[in-house]
Scaffold this motif. Structure first.
Motif, mmCIF file in Angstrom:
data_model
loop_
_atom_site.group_PDB
_atom_site.id
_atom_site.type_symbol
_atom_site.label_atom_id
_atom_site.label_comp_id
_atom_site.label_asym_id
_atom_site.label_seq_id
_atom_site.Cartn_x
_atom_site.Cartn_y
_atom_site.Cartn_z
ATOM 1 N N ALA A 185 0.898 -1.435 -0.071
ATOM 2 C CA ALA A 185 0.067 0.067 -0.017
ATOM 3 C C ALA A 185 0.974 1.249 -0.263
ATOM 4 O O ALA A 185 0.537 2.299 -0.728
ATOM 5 C CB ALA A 185 -1.184 -0.029 1.108
ATOM 6 N N GLN A 186 1.860 1.286 0.726
ATOM 7 C CA GLN A 186 2.762 2.473 0.871
ATOM 8 C C GLN A 186 3.578 2.655 -0.743
ATOM 9 O O GLN A 186 3.470 4.006 -1.035
ATOM 10 C CB GLN A 186 4.002 2.117 1.942
ATOM 11 C CG GLN A 186 4.774 3.351 1.990
ATOM 12 C CD GLN A 186 5.704 3.464 3.291
ATOM 13 O OE1 GLN A 186 5.893 2.235 3.698
ATOM 14 N NE2 GLN A 186 6.415 4.472 3.723
ATOM 15 N N ALA A 187 3.734 1.449 -1.058
ATOM 16 C CA ALA A 187 4.546 1.839 -2.685
ATOM 17 C C ALA A 187 3.688 2.307 -3.518
ATOM 18 O O ALA A 187 3.956 3.256 -4.474
ATOM 19 C CB ALA A 187 5.119 0.425 -3.137
ATOM 20 N N LEU A 188 2.159 2.018 -3.459
ATOM 21 C CA LEU A 188 1.116 2.412 -4.501
ATOM 22 C C LEU A 188 1.026 4.020 -3.910
ATOM 23 O O LEU A 188 0.896 4.604 -5.061
ATOM 24 C CB LEU A 188 0.028 1.551 -4.260
ATOM 25 C CG LEU A 188 -0.066 0.025 -4.799
ATOM 26 C CD1 LEU A 188 -1.209 -0.552 -4.348
ATOM 27 C CD2 LEU A 188 0.013 0.265 -6.043
ATOM 28 N N ALA A 189 0.894 4.389 -2.751
ATOM 29 C CA ALA A 189 0.855 5.553 -2.339
ATOM 30 C C ALA A 189 1.833 6.597 -2.977
ATOM 31 O O ALA A 189 1.596 7.729 -3.246
ATOM 32 C CB ALA A 189 0.498 5.760 -0.970
ATOM 33 N N LYS A 190 3.014 6.261 -2.804
ATOM 34 C CA LYS A 190 4.169 6.712 -3.288
ATOM 35 C C LYS A 190 4.224 6.950 -4.744
ATOM 36 O O LYS A 190 4.525 8.010 -5.319
ATOM 37 C CB LYS A 190 5.445 6.256 -2.806
ATOM 38 C CG LYS A 190 5.667 6.413 -1.291
ATOM 39 C CD LYS A 190 7.209 5.605 -0.893
ATOM 40 C CE LYS A 190 7.352 6.149 0.528
ATOM 41 N NZ LYS A 190 8.634 5.243 0.739
ATOM 42 N N ASP A 191 3.814 6.028 -5.344
ATOM 43 C CA ASP A 191 3.636 6.155 -7.177
ATOM 44 C C ASP A 191 2.481 7.268 -7.271
ATOM 45 O O ASP A 191 2.737 7.948 -8.465
ATOM 46 C CB ASP A 191 3.284 4.588 -7.321
ATOM 47 C CG ASP A 191 2.785 4.688 -9.062
ATOM 48 O OD1 ASP A 191 3.822 5.091 -9.813
ATOM 49 O OD2 ASP A 191 1.841 4.312 -9.596
ATOM 50 N N LEU A 192 1.403 6.925 -6.599
ATOM 51 C CA LEU A 192 0.396 8.173 -6.698
ATOM 52 C C LEU A 192 0.903 9.433 -6.866
ATOM 53 O O LEU A 192 0.831 10.469 -7.211
ATOM 54 C CB LEU A 192 -0.900 7.791 -5.891
ATOM 55 C CG LEU A 192 -1.990 8.940 -6.039
ATOM 56 C CD1 LEU A 192 -2.720 9.011 -7.187
ATOM 57 C CD2 LEU A 192 -2.824 8.777 -4.675
ATOM 58 N N GLU A 193 1.645 9.927 -5.530
ATOM 59 C CA GLU A 193 2.212 10.947 -5.332
ATOM 60 C C GLU A 193 3.016 11.472 -6.327
ATOM 61 O O GLU A 193 3.399 12.614 -6.914
ATOM 62 C CB GLU A 193 2.917 11.132 -4.140
ATOM 63 C CG GLU A 193 2.049 10.829 -2.761
ATOM 64 C CD GLU A 193 2.818 10.742 -1.551
ATOM 65 O OE1 GLU A 193 4.019 11.122 -1.333
ATOM 66 O OE2 GLU A 193 2.184 10.724 -0.401
ATOM 67 N N ARG A 194 4.018 10.245 -6.969
ATOM 68 C CA ARG A 194 4.957 10.832 -7.923
ATOM 69 C C ARG A 194 4.420 11.402 -9.316
ATOM 70 O O ARG A 194 4.828 12.098 -9.928
ATOM 71 C CB ARG A 194 5.756 9.576 -8.339
ATOM 72 C CG ARG A 194 6.918 9.585 -9.434
ATOM 73 C CD ARG A 194 7.611 8.357 -9.773
ATOM 74 N NE ARG A 194 6.533 7.351 -10.022
ATOM 75 C CZ ARG A 194 6.152 7.291 -11.188
ATOM 76 N NH1 ARG A 194 6.417 8.184 -12.106
ATOM 77 N NH2 ARG A 194 5.388 6.167 -11.637
ATOM 78 N N ARG A 195 3.174 10.474 -9.507
ATOM 79 C CA ARG A 195 2.416 10.772 -10.646
ATOM 80 C C ARG A 195 1.596 11.976 -10.654
ATOM 81 O O ARG A 195 1.681 12.882 -11.904
ATOM 82 C CB ARG A 195 1.453 9.756 -11.082
ATOM 83 C CG ARG A 195 1.889 8.358 -11.225
ATOM 84 C CD ARG A 195 0.512 7.365 -11.433
ATOM 85 N NE ARG A 195 1.027 6.085 -11.564
ATOM 86 C CZ ARG A 195 1.071 5.510 -12.773
ATOM 87 N NH1 ARG A 195 0.558 6.230 -13.856
ATOM 88 N NH2 ARG A 195 1.397 4.032 -13.134
ATOM 89 N N PHE A 196 1.262 12.422 -9.676
ATOM 90 C CA PHE A 196 0.425 13.766 -9.211
ATOM 91 C C PHE A 196 0.820 14.545 -8.347
ATOM 92 O O PHE A 196 0.367 14.867 -7.382
ATOM 93 C CB PHE A 196 -1.098 13.432 -9.270
ATOM 94 C CG PHE A 196 -1.671 12.459 -10.005
ATOM 95 C CD1 PHE A 196 -1.836 12.940 -11.306
ATOM 96 C CD2 PHE A 196 -1.922 11.288 -9.702
ATOM 97 C CE1 PHE A 196 -2.568 11.985 -12.337
ATOM 98 C CE2 PHE A 196 -2.366 10.249 -10.438
ATOM 99 C CZ PHE A 196 -2.659 10.804 -12.093
ATOM 100 N N ARG A 197 2.211 15.056 -8.600
ATOM 101 C CA ARG A 197 2.865 16.158 -7.678
ATOM 102 C C ARG A 197 2.231 17.425 -7.367
ATOM 103 O O ARG A 197 2.254 17.825 -6.244
ATOM 104 C CB ARG A 197 4.325 16.190 -8.222
ATOM 105 C CG ARG A 197 5.134 15.202 -8.350
ATOM 106 C CD ARG A 197 6.500 15.566 -8.588
ATOM 107 N NE ARG A 197 7.446 14.152 -8.969
ATOM 108 C CZ ARG A 197 7.825 13.794 -8.150
ATOM 109 N NH1 ARG A 197 7.922 13.900 -6.773
ATOM 110 N NH2 ARG A 197 8.581 12.553 -8.463
ATOM 111 N N SER A 198 1.359 17.909 -8.449
ATOM 112 C CA SER A 198 0.617 19.150 -8.116
ATOM 113 C C SER A 198 -0.783 19.248 -7.724
ATOM 114 O O SER A 198 -1.224 20.191 -7.377
ATOM 115 C CB SER A 198 0.501 20.010 -9.395
ATOM 116 O OG SER A 198 2.091 20.371 -10.025
#
Length: 247
Positions: A110-123
């Motif tokens: 779950a943490q890796a998925l959330a970090k990927d989400l943050e990376r994709r949508f930084r703004s």
């Protein structure tokens, strides 16, 4: 959260240290050494002695600071609601904008998925909302599990015109059927664009909803899959079994 949650500079500094997305807009961080002001979630790492806090952008600008080019605090912040759901192929992360589903990814952590989400949508402003997304989570999990959900979800899959044309074509491939990259290229009227089709499949933001797993090599080989070839194999096997189960 609101500015009242961060009443003093110590609380604001801690929010900066955590890169707290919930603090975005509640206050602004001005860095004296660079002359910019930022959001709490900015990736920059200023020293505490070089930082001052402002309640508003207007206050930061009046003090002589300009907007940070990295976190762009002066731009409107899109809100994406997101949550994860367990499936038989691991976890699925679902993110939705006001317009529809923006992202569906698969993984085991779950943490890796959330970090990927943050990376994709930084703004974007990312807001966990498992209760509000309950229907979407159920529909995605049902489809991943191979139970043939009647998906009628609004989509917001942003990409280039070519990517969106490929993704729309993928959604017309029936369950239990596969096409090769060249066949998809011909279907979109670009018979020499098999490589571009493969790249669009790799950039697909909506796992299973846009079924890029139904595209294979010309020899029938599975080729790659962003979320793991074993998941692709399992999805295809389940879809191939649906007619026999219904018979």
């Amino acid at each position: 959260m609101t500015a009242s949650t961060y009443l003093d500079d110590d609380a604001r500094w801690e929010a900066l240290r955590r890169r707290d997305r919930d603090a975005e807009g509640a206050f602004f961080i001005a860095v004296r050494t660079t002359g910019v002001y930022c959001l709490a979630s900015c990736a920059g790492r200023p020293l505490r002695k070089n930082v001052e806090f402002h309640d508003t952008q207007e206050s930061a600008r009046a003090a002589g600071f300009r907007p940070c080019l990295r976190c762009k605090p002066d731009q409107p912040r899109e809100t994406l609601r997101w949550a994860t759901v367990p499936t038989s192929l691991g976890l699925a992360l679902v993110a939705r904008s006001e317009a529809g589903l923006r992202l569906v990814t698969l993984g085991d952590d779950a943490q890796a998925l959330a970090k990927d989400l943050e990376r994709r949508f930084r703004s974007a402003r990312l807001t966990p909302d498992p209760a509000g997304l309950a229907a979407d989570l159920k529909a995605v999990a049902t489809e991943v599990d191979g139970r043939g959900a009647a998906l009628d979800l609004p989509l917001d899959d942003q990409g280039t015109p070519l990517q969106r044309k490929v993704w729309a074509t993928l959604r017309t491939i029936p369950a239990g059927t596969t096409l090769c990259y060249a066949e998809v290229a011909r279907a979109i009227g670009r018979p020499t664009a098999a490589r571009a089709v493969a790249q669009a499949c790799g950039a697909n933001p909506l796992a299973v909803i846009t079924p890029c797993h139904r595209v294979v090599r010309a020899d029938g080989g599975l080729s790659g899959y962003r979320w793991g070839v074993e998941r692709k194999r399992a999805l295809l096997a389940r879809e191939a079994a649906r007619p026999r189960e219904a018979a």
